[in-house]
Design an enzyme around this catalytic site. Structure first.
Site, PDB file in Angstrom:
ATOM      1  N   ARG A 252       0.755  -1.235   0.110  1.00  0.00           N
ATOM      2  CA  ARG A 252      -0.364   0.503   0.115  1.00  0.00           C
ATOM      3  C   ARG A 252       0.565   1.322   0.127  1.00  0.00           C
ATOM      4  O   ARG A 252       1.997   0.713   0.829  1.00  0.00           O
ATOM      5  CB  ARG A 252      -0.516  -0.133   1.325  1.00  0.00           C
ATOM      6  CG  ARG A 252      -1.948  -0.674   1.121  1.00  0.00           C
ATOM      7  CD  ARG A 252      -3.071  -0.312   0.305  1.00  0.00           C
ATOM      8  NE  ARG A 252      -3.704  -1.669   0.068  1.00  0.00           N
ATOM      9  CZ  ARG A 252      -4.367  -2.107  -0.921  1.00  0.00           C
ATOM     10  NH1 ARG A 252      -3.312  -2.888  -1.333  1.00  0.00           N
ATOM     11  NH2 ARG A 252      -5.477  -2.808   0.242  1.00  0.00           N
ATOM     12  N   GLU A 281      -4.225   7.249  -5.182  1.00  0.00           N
ATOM     13  CA  GLU A 281      -4.682   6.533  -6.080  1.00  0.00           C
ATOM     14  C   GLU A 281      -6.281   7.346  -6.248  1.00  0.00           C
ATOM     15  O   GLU A 281      -6.814   7.801  -5.068  1.00  0.00           O
ATOM     16  CB  GLU A 281      -4.396   5.479  -5.697  1.00  0.00           C
ATOM     17  CG  GLU A 281      -3.543   5.190  -6.112  1.00  0.00           C
ATOM     18  CD  GLU A 281      -2.232   3.260  -5.607  1.00  0.00           C
ATOM     19  OE1 GLU A 281      -4.224   2.932  -5.520  1.00  0.00           O
ATOM     20  OE2 GLU A 281      -2.056   2.673  -5.158  1.00  0.00           O
ATOM     21  N   HIS A 299      -1.411   0.593  -9.701  1.00  0.00           N
ATOM     22  CA  HIS A 299      -1.589  -0.912  -8.143  1.00  0.00           C
ATOM     23  C   HIS A 299      -2.324  -1.405  -9.436  1.00  0.00           C
ATOM     24  O   HIS A 299      -3.389  -2.531  -9.607  1.00  0.00           O
ATOM     25  CB  HIS A 299      -3.493  -0.489  -7.993  1.00  0.00           C
ATOM     26  CG  HIS A 299      -3.628  -0.974  -6.834  1.00  0.00           C
ATOM     27  ND1 HIS A 299      -4.320   0.094  -5.857  1.00  0.00           N
ATOM     28  CD2 HIS A 299      -3.218  -2.118  -6.569  1.00  0.00           C
ATOM     29  CE1 HIS A 299      -3.644  -0.795  -4.259  1.00  0.00           C
ATOM     30  NE2 HIS A 299      -3.014  -1.791  -4.785  1.00  0.00           N
TER      31      HIS A 299
END
Length: 344
Positions: A252, A281, A299
């Site tokens: 993360r 994000e 991601h």
């Protein structure tokens, strides 16, 4: 074909499966499923409230993969499901975008898909490791500019390097197996040390947190995002890393203090970084997307056909098991059991 309204459960779905169509049809045989596909967070908020208003209280709810544009799934989204909902199942191994404690306090399970993303995320970690060692992103950009090898420095070999893993869960273990085949020595730090047999099978050595930072030529992050791990890789810990080491992060974004990382890359304390995750994000800090010192991906670790299929199956299996037994396959919290007297 349909049971009485009193016996059939109602399920609210955010998204419909791309691949797990058989499992989706199986779920609809035992429950009434009401679903919608959003594109933005406000659409999620409105869609949940609308379906509850139109069809009544829901017994369970789920969200599938690819949620970056319309997550997180906090109280503003889930509030209309209560009282009455007993499960919120989400896709992915991480669940920092779901209020697990709040759900537990409201008598509901949260559930994830802990095994679906393991192999694909480990593969991407391997890719990013080779990319930062061999400087492939910059080499590609130079070639695309038509100047062949101009400005390219010699790259590094993985063989003989020390690969450090912070967080030795399922993904960390899979990464250890894969990087070992590159001839890298694997060290790791975890909240709990693995057993000797597992360490031998992985050919991995347990070290202290400080030794992990000091020994790693490549430091790879594989921990969940928690209160304890938020901002874990800060300026103080970066100072303990090897000069000219490399960073890979597929966990993360918020595990890393991004300003501290930028400073370390600018000073070449950290030589290069491979990042699949970011704090903001889907609009990460532009420094990372513009810097030749960073390999960046959106991601993307779990986005393969096989992974999405497995993940959809696990989400729907969590819901199916809850409908049939009252408990999902992969719970991540412990709901508070409410007495009938406190139901209002």
């Amino acid at each position: 074909m349909s049971s009485s309204p009193q016996t059939r459960k109602r399920v609210l779905g955010i998204g419909s499966p791309r691949f797990a169509h058989t499992e989706f049809e199986d779920l609809k045989q035992i429950a009434d499923v009401f679903w919608f596909t959003p594109e933005t967070h406000p659409q999620v908020v409105d869609g949940v409230a609308r379906l509850v208003k139109e069809h009544g209280p829901m017994d369970a709810a789920y969200v599938l993969f690819g949620t970056a544009n319309y997550g997180p799934f906090m109280q503003d989204v889930l509030g209309p499901l209560f009282p009455g909902c007993g499960l919120f199942a989400s896709g992915g191994a991480g669940y920092d975008d779901v209020p697990t404690e709040w759900l537990a306090e409201h008598g509901a399970y949260a559930a994830n898909t802990p095994t679906a993303v393991t192999s694909a995320t480990a593969d991407l970690t391997l890719f990013l490791t080779l990319s930062v060692l061999r400087n492939t992103s910059f080499a590609e950009s130079v070639l695309r500019q038509g100047v062949w090898r101009d400005g390219l420095e010699l790259a590094e070999d993985p063989d003989g390097k020390t690969f450090g893993i912070f967080g030795m869960g399922a993904i960390g273990k899979s990464v250890a197996r894969k990087v070992g085949m590159l001839g890298m020595r694997v060290v790791y730090f975890n909240r709990r040390r693995l057993g000797e047999e597992v360490e031998k099978e992985l050919n991995a050595t347990y070290v202290s947190e400080d030794d992990l930072l000091a020994q790693s030529d490549v430091l790879s992050l594989h921990c969940p995002l928690t209160q304890e791990t938020t901002g874990w890789l800060n300026a103080e810990r970066i100072a303990k890393m090897k000069d000219g080491s490399f960073l890979v992060n597929t966990s993360r974004g918020a595990v890393v203090d991004e300003q501290a990382l930028i400073s370390a890359l600018e000073s070449r304390k950290i030589r290069r970084a491979g990042l699949d995750v970011f704090v903001n994000e889907p609009k990460p800090n532009e420094w990372f997307t513009k810097s030749p010192l960073v390999t960046v991906l959106p991601h993307w670790g779990a986005f393969t056909t096989g992974t999405i299929h497995r993940g959809e199956r696990e989400v729907l299996d969590n819901v199916k098991q809850f409908v049939l037994t009252g408990k999902p396959r992969y719970p991540v919290n412990n709901p508070v059991k409410k007495s009938s007297a406190s139901s209002s």
